[in-house]
Design an enzyme around this catalytic site. Structure first.
Site, PDB file in Angstrom:
ATOM      1  N   ASN A 153       0.815  -1.224   0.000  1.00 28.65           N
ATOM      2  CA  ASN A 153       0.000   0.000   0.000  1.00 28.65           C
ATOM      3  C   ASN A 153       0.846   1.271   0.000  1.00 28.65           C
ATOM      4  OD1 ASN A 153       0.370  -1.442   2.567  1.00 28.65           O
ATOM      5  ND2 ASN A 153      -0.407   0.409   3.522  1.00 28.65           N
ATOM      6  N   GLN A 181      -4.959  -4.128  -1.969  1.00 25.88           N
ATOM      7  CA  GLN A 181      -4.579  -3.053  -2.895  1.00 25.88           C
ATOM      8  C   GLN A 181      -4.632  -3.495  -4.357  1.00 25.88           C
ATOM      9  OE1 GLN A 181      -4.011   0.169  -2.457  1.00 25.88           O
ATOM     10  NE2 GLN A 181      -4.089   0.197  -0.233  1.00 25.88           N
ATOM     11  N   SER A 201     -10.975  -5.954  -0.214  1.00 27.31           N
ATOM     12  CA  SER A 201     -11.812  -4.932   0.419  1.00 27.31           C
ATOM     13  C   SER A 201     -12.460  -4.082  -0.671  1.00 27.31           C
ATOM     14  CB  SER A 201     -10.933  -4.059   1.315  1.00 27.31           C
ATOM     15  OG  SER A 201     -11.705  -3.075   1.941  1.00 27.31           O
ATOM     16  N   HIS A 203     -13.758  -1.067  -0.750  1.00 23.26           N
ATOM     17  CA  HIS A 203     -13.580   0.382  -0.901  1.00 23.26           C
ATOM     18  C   HIS A 203     -12.289   0.759  -1.621  1.00 23.26           C
ATOM     19  CE1 HIS A 203     -10.681   1.606   2.414  1.00 23.26           C
ATOM     20  NE2 HIS A 203     -11.004   0.410   2.867  1.00 23.26           N
ATOM     21  N   CYS A 329      -3.616   4.674   6.869  1.00 24.61           N
ATOM     22  CA  CYS A 329      -3.770   4.012   8.157  1.00 24.61           C
ATOM     23  C   CYS A 329      -2.792   4.565   9.165  1.00 24.61           C
ATOM     24  CB  CYS A 329      -3.537   2.511   8.007  1.00 24.61           C
ATOM     25  SG  CYS A 329      -4.642   1.806   6.814  1.00 24.61           S
TER      26      CYS A 329
HETATM   27  N1  PLP Z   1      -4.431  -4.447   3.618  1.00 25.40           N
HETATM   28  C1  PLP Z   1      -3.933  -3.476   2.853  1.00 25.40           C
HETATM   29  C2  PLP Z   1      -2.737  -3.757   1.979  1.00 25.40           C
HETATM   30  C3  PLP Z   1      -4.500  -2.198   2.861  1.00 25.40           C
HETATM   31  O1  PLP Z   1      -3.968  -1.228   2.104  1.00 25.40           O
HETATM   32  C4  PLP Z   1      -5.623  -1.959   3.694  1.00 25.40           C
HETATM   33  C5  PLP Z   1      -6.225  -0.614   3.784  1.00 25.40           C
HETATM   34  O2  PLP Z   1      -5.585   0.388   3.512  1.00 25.40           O
HETATM   35  C6  PLP Z   1      -6.121  -3.032   4.457  1.00 25.40           C
HETATM   36  C7  PLP Z   1      -5.501  -4.253   4.400  1.00 25.40           C
HETATM   37  C8  PLP Z   1      -7.304  -2.854   5.342  1.00 25.40           C
HETATM   38  O3  PLP Z   1      -8.500  -2.828   4.594  1.00 25.40           O
HETATM   39  P1  PLP Z   1      -9.806  -2.170   5.230  1.00 25.40           P
HETATM   40  O4  PLP Z   1      -9.632  -0.696   5.148  1.00 25.40           O
HETATM   41  O5  PLP Z   1     -10.940  -2.664   4.369  1.00 25.40           O
HETATM   42  O6  PLP Z   1      -9.919  -2.677   6.624  1.00 25.40           O
END
Ligand code: PLP
Length: 393
Positions: A153, A181, A201, A203, A329
């Protein structure tokens, strides 16, 4: 905010209007509980089943191998905690991962370590790539799981998932990949790549927030984290988020229908940005692999100006551009060096100064042209470049 430029698609993507339409319809017309036997319930069940097929198709998987979760984070947690059956009488064992995983994996590994599981963190090179040989050497007799993300990410680097999964399979371990991603942006086919577990995911692919999925290969047994009415094959009890699931299904289908053309378009925009910047800002450099990367993902550093990335981000925001400095995050830890860049061998100063520019479906060449006017002005208004001669990563 019609004139704003949104270049932060790795944080989240705007909902595609076609997805919003399908979700609205589901909300209005299918209010039944998918577990109910009456017509309203069956109508909702049909929508969930259809969406399961659409999400499964993104991976070439049978629909029965998809479990919906509330997020990518939950899918990651279910994969890791479920594989180790924490709380049961099973012996803890060993797993292998990388130090550049998303916190949804890293923090789950920390919890597993506290529960007695041994975790090996494989090194990555300066591009963020895992060398398959290091994976080969990391196996122990009690290795039960390998977890390596499909795309990072922060830096956008794509891992050789097929090769890594094959190694895990040959050693008798499960292979999980966090494809949050990459899903819908680069192909991942479970018929060709022997992955056992894939986290996704909605979104991140122009679907709604708060809905994720875990692909679980037939024959792989996980322990549930959420107990209750037994929905989602008993692995994720709770009344289904029907509209969210419908949104995920629609988003998955739209991404699958146009994946190649969209990837080509985004790669072109990415190259245009990089070339345009390097013409006017010789201190700009690309972080992550030069071409094994997500199509619309750029991670940039500005040699000699690394301490200024937050100021740069805020000044771009004022000028109408939304980008991020690393991962959304970790926005609350924005001034700390990125653990991903530290693991890639960057020194702590350079590991603090990145700009993440991530493009998506609705970005245009006109926006890229405007960005190429705005960014150099913003960078040049920062404190002068100390020295970038002889710069090394
Ligand atoms: N894994 C990766 C590589 C991500 O980039 C993200 C979110 O940025 C997640 C997991 C977490 O996903 P979610 O936002 O749906 O909890």
């Amino acid at each position: 905010m019609p004139d704003r430029i949104y270049f932060d698609h790795s944080a989240t993507t705007p909902l595609d209007p076609r997805v919003a339409f399908a979700m609205n319809l589901a909300n209005i017309e299918a209010h039944g509980n998918p577990s109910s036997l009456h017509s309203e319930g069956r109508q909702a069940r049909d929508l969930v089943d259809r969406a399961r097929g659409q999400v499964a198709a993104l991976l070439g998987a049978p629909p029965a191998e998809i479990v919906f979760t509330a997020s990518g984070t939950e899918a990651d947690n279910l994969a890791l905690l479920g594989a180790f059956r924490i709380g049961s009488e099973h012996a803890p064992g060993h797993m292998i991962t990388t130090p550049i995983e998303h916190p949804a994996i890293i923090e789950t590994c920390r919890f597993l370590e506290q529960s007695g599981v041994q975790v090996t963190y494989l090194p990555v090179d300066e591009h963020g790539l895992v060398d398959p040989d290091t994976l080969l050497k990391a196996f122990r007799p009690n290795t039960r799981l390998v977890s390596i993300m499909a795309a990072n990410n922060v830096v956008g680097t794509l891992q050789p998932i097929a090769e890594l999964a094959r190694i895990a399979k040959e050693r008798g371990a499960l292979f999980q990949t966090d494809a949050v991603q990459s899903a819908g942006k680069v192909p991942l086919d479970v018929n060709r790549e022997p992955v056992d577990l894939v986290s996704m995911s909605a979104h991140k692919l122009h679907g709604p927030k708060g809905i994720g999925a875990l692909y679980i290969r037939s024959g792989v047994h996980l322990h549930p984290l959420v107990f209750g009415g037994g929905q989602e094959h008993g692995l994720r009890s709770a009344t289904e988020n029907v509209a969210g699931i419908v949104g995920f299904g629609t988003a998955a289908q739209l991404a699958a229908d146009n994946m190649t053309d969209e990837a080509v378009r985004l790669v072109q925009l990415r190259y245009r940005i990089l070339a345009g910047l390097q013409e006017v800002l010789p201190q700009a450099y690309l972080i992550g692999h030069p071409f094994k990367r997500l199509p619309g993902h750029l991670c940039l550093g500005f040699a000699g100006q690394e301490g200024e990335s937050i100021r740069l981000l805020l000044s771009l925001d004022e000028a109408g551009v939304a980008i991020s400095s690393g991962s959304a995050c970790s926005a609350h830890k924005a001034s700390e060096p990125s653990y991903v860049l530290l693991a890639m061998g960057f020194d702590p100063i350079r590991a603090r100064g990145t700009l993440r520019v991530t493009l998506g479906r609705f970005n245009t060449t006109e926006e890229v042209a405007r960005f190429l006017q705005i960014l150099p002005q913003a960078v040049n208004s920062l404190r002068p470049v100390a020295s970038y001669a002889g710069f090394t990563r």
